[in-house]
Design an enzyme around this catalytic site. Structure first.
Site, PDB file in Angstrom:
ATOM      1  N   ASN A 152       0.813  -1.229   0.000  1.00 35.64           N
ATOM      2  CA  ASN A 152       0.000   0.000   0.000  1.00 35.64           C
ATOM      3  C   ASN A 152       0.845   1.277   0.000  1.00 35.64           C
ATOM      4  O   ASN A 152       0.385   2.320  -0.434  1.00 35.64           O
ATOM      5  CB  ASN A 152      -1.024  -0.023   1.140  1.00 35.64           C
ATOM      6  CG  ASN A 152      -0.400  -0.003   2.499  1.00 35.64           C
ATOM      7  OD1 ASN A 152       0.746  -0.405   2.674  1.00 35.64           O
ATOM      8  ND2 ASN A 152      -1.135   0.461   3.486  1.00 35.64           N
ATOM      9  N   GLU A 209       5.297  -3.825  12.057  1.00 32.06           N
ATOM     10  CA  GLU A 209       4.301  -2.749  11.912  1.00 32.06           C
ATOM     11  C   GLU A 209       3.101  -3.392  11.250  1.00 32.06           C
ATOM     12  O   GLU A 209       3.185  -3.815  10.094  1.00 32.06           O
ATOM     13  CB  GLU A 209       4.848  -1.625  11.023  1.00 32.06           C
ATOM     14  CG  GLU A 209       6.025  -0.876  11.604  1.00 32.06           C
ATOM     15  CD  GLU A 209       5.654  -0.082  12.831  1.00 32.06           C
ATOM     16  OE1 GLU A 209       4.459   0.199  13.029  1.00 32.06           O
ATOM     17  OE2 GLU A 209       6.564   0.228  13.611  1.00 32.06           O
ATOM     18  N   CYS A 263      -2.773   1.678   6.555  1.00 35.02           N
ATOM     19  CA  CYS A 263      -2.778   1.147   7.920  1.00 35.02           C
ATOM     20  C   CYS A 263      -3.380   2.165   8.873  1.00 35.02           C
ATOM     21  O   CYS A 263      -3.920   1.814   9.911  1.00 35.02           O
ATOM     22  CB  CYS A 263      -1.366   0.786   8.341  1.00 35.02           C
ATOM     23  SG  CYS A 263      -0.209   2.127   8.111  1.00 35.02           S
ATOM     24  N   GLU A 319       9.275   3.106  13.570  1.00 38.54           N
ATOM     25  CA  GLU A 319      10.069   3.436  12.389  1.00 38.54           C
ATOM     26  C   GLU A 319      10.203   4.952  12.319  1.00 38.54           C
ATOM     27  O   GLU A 319       9.519   5.679  13.023  1.00 38.54           O
ATOM     28  CB  GLU A 319       9.361   2.951  11.128  1.00 38.54           C
ATOM     29  CG  GLU A 319       9.008   1.490  11.200  1.00 38.54           C
ATOM     30  CD  GLU A 319       9.023   0.801   9.861  1.00 38.54           C
ATOM     31  OE1 GLU A 319       8.182   1.133   9.034  1.00 38.54           O
ATOM     32  OE2 GLU A 319       9.895  -0.078   9.666  1.00 38.54           O
TER      33      GLU A 319
END
Ligand code: NAD
Length: 496
Positions: A150, A248, A282, A462
């Protein structure tokens, strides 16, 4: 595009000779490219190359590594428009969002190149005389990067750039839906002057080309972004080899709209957060938790806005919502519409696959709004990953916070309110790695840590300064210049 693996500085087909296709989700008959369908033997060859490159790459001074990464950033900038168009063709998001995805890579390259001249350690006093104490950062070794489709350029950049600046060598396994963008990114690193073997690409499917990375004992760490189900399996497999694993994963993010919110602002946020990237983020705002006092107005206006969205090929500048990535995703999204109906949620708009005219050529789903959703319904609990927004009514602030927190995920939560006290209570009490006030749940900037809690993550972040922590080990160093044996906790303690 005839895509190959990139191993040890050479572009090679899969050892088996097998390939797979990447297709345009807006026109499923259009083949974007053919790519190497890698298996365990290809992954082993990539790890061989990464392991061979490690001894010299780890000794390149970080500022020198930074120069190469800065060059990669400049090349990304030059190629931005081409890359964005390729991305839209490969995974469907509208062109303005693809440009933004590439921009995140450019931003990260500039930011991380500077880390080459920072990468701070600590100096700490010693309890003994003539002794010096400090920490230094060391690479982890060979790292495996496994990424979703994505954000096909941003996420690989978020992982590869910090991994490289820290002196690791990399094996990169991109999502099977977006090998073309991944290949272009690796070409740019090659062009920037990254030495052979430092970054290796293996394309293919998760179980065939991703899983072998988890089994290879020479891979010290794996950084994964994807679904919670796969992330859990990755963690379990990697734990057997005691690898460092950063995950993640999914989200079920919410915007809270309080009775004192600026509703124009909240509606803009809800539309952008809920339907941007066809809801395939997300951080998508898939729940809208609305105070009863403004429920009717928010519902009516959201439905009007959702109905007015133009759906189509993301390359068309008039289009606001592109296709979803593939057939399985289309089925999954429609499956959730049926689940929502069966649970008793009110379908207020959308809820169907779009097949009019050119739309029949791709995977298009109508922007969908459910009203009267109860927090425990599956559509309010599970990640749909599509253009579906569930409106959940609440009576007051405390209930809003409880509902926002009431899923297994903890990535991004937001509140719209004009009351500074409520805003700060929300910042304190919302259970998520990222909280927004008067902005939707999307819009991360690369200089801040990114990631989630609960079933979204496993304690890593991150981007920002966290990126360096993710990809380096700390070494504590003691230098005794007294010329004699000094015993900590003994020599400086009087005998009692
Ligand atoms: P996915 O979990 O299906 O796949 C992610 C990657 O894992 C792909 O490269 C895939 O090939 C690989 N993979 C699959 N099975 C594997 C296995 N057994 N061993 C090793 N690798 C394997 O996810 P997706 O559909 O590509 O992406 C969508 C998901 O990603 C959503 O759940 C979304 O929330 C999540 N996501 C999370 C973030 C975040 O930062 N939290 C960001 C983007 C996407």
């Amino acid at each position: 595009m005839d895509g190959r693996n990139y191993i040890g500085g050479r572009w090679r087909p899969a050892l088996s000779g097998q390939t797979f296709e990447s297709r345009n989700p807006a026109h499923r008959d259009q083949v974007v490219g053919t790519f190497a369908r890698s298996q365990a033997a290809d992954v082993t060859a990539a790890v061989d190359a990464a392991a061979a490159a490690l001894p010299s790459w780890r000794l390149v001074p970080p500022p020198e590594r930074g120069e190469i990464l800065l060059r990669a950033g400049a090349l990304l900038e030059e190629a931005k428009e081409d890359l964005a168009r390729l991305m839209t063709r490969e995974m469907g998001k509208v062109l303005s969002e693809s440009r933004r995805d590439v921009q995140e890579g450019i931003d990260m390259a500039k930011y991380i190149a500077g880390e080459g001249r920072r990468m701070f350690g600590q100096t700490v006093p010693s309890e003994l005389r003539d002794k010096f104490c400090m920490t230094v950062r060391q690479p982890l070794g060979v790292v495996g990067l496994i990424t979703p489709w994505n954000f096909p350029l941003a996420i690989p950049s978020w992982k590869s750039l910090p991994a490289l600046i820290c002196g690791n060598t990399v094996v990169f396994k991109p999502a099977e839906d977006t090998p073309a963008v991944a290949t272009r990114l690796v070409e740019i690193f090659e062009q920037a002057g990254l030495p052979p073997g430092v970054l290796n690409l293996v394309t293919g499917y998760g179980e065939e080309a991703g899983e072998p990375l988890l089994r290879d004992p020479r891979v010290a760490a794996v950084s994964f972004t994807g679904s919670t189900e796969v992330g859990r399996a990755v963690a379990i497999r990697a734990a057997e080899g005691l690898k460092r694993v950063s995950l993640e994963m999914g989200g079920k993010n919410a915007i809270v709209v309080m009775d004192d919110a600026d509703l124009d602002l909240a509606l803009d946020g809800a539309v952008w957060g809920g339907f941007g990237t066809s809801g395939q983020r997300c951080t998508a705002s898939s729940r809208l938790i609305v105070h009863r006092a403004v429920l009717d107005e928010v519902t009516e206006r959201l439905v009007d806005r959702a109905r007015a969205l133009r759906v189509g090929d993301g390359l068309d500048p008039q289009v606001q919502v592109g296709p979803v990535v593939n057939h399985a995703q289309l089925d999954r999204i429609h499956g959730y519409t049926e689940i929502g109906r069966a649970e008793g949620a009110r379908l207020l708009c959308g809820g169907q696959v779009l097949r009019d005219g050119d739309l029949a050529e791709g995977y298009f789903y109508a922007p969908t709004v459910f009203g009267g959703v109860r927090p425990e319904m599956r559509v309010a609990q599970e990640e749909i990953f599509g253009p579906t927004v569930c409106i959940i009514p609440v009576e007051d602030f405390d209930q809003a916070i409880a509902v926002a927190n009431g899923t297994r995920y903890g990535l991004s939560l937001s509140i719209y309110t004009a009351d500074v006290n409520r805003a700060f209570r929300a910042v304190r009490d919302l259970e998520a790695g990222i909280v927004y006030v008067n902005a939707p749940t999307i819009g991360a900037e690369i200089q801040l840590p990114f990631g989630g809690i609960k079933a979204t993550g496993n304690g890593h972040r991150e981007a920002g300064t966290a990126a360096i922590e993710q990809f380096s080990e700390i070494k504590s160093v003691y230098v005794d210049y007294s010329g004699r044996l000094q015993r900590a906790q003994i020599d400086n303690r009087p005998v009692s």
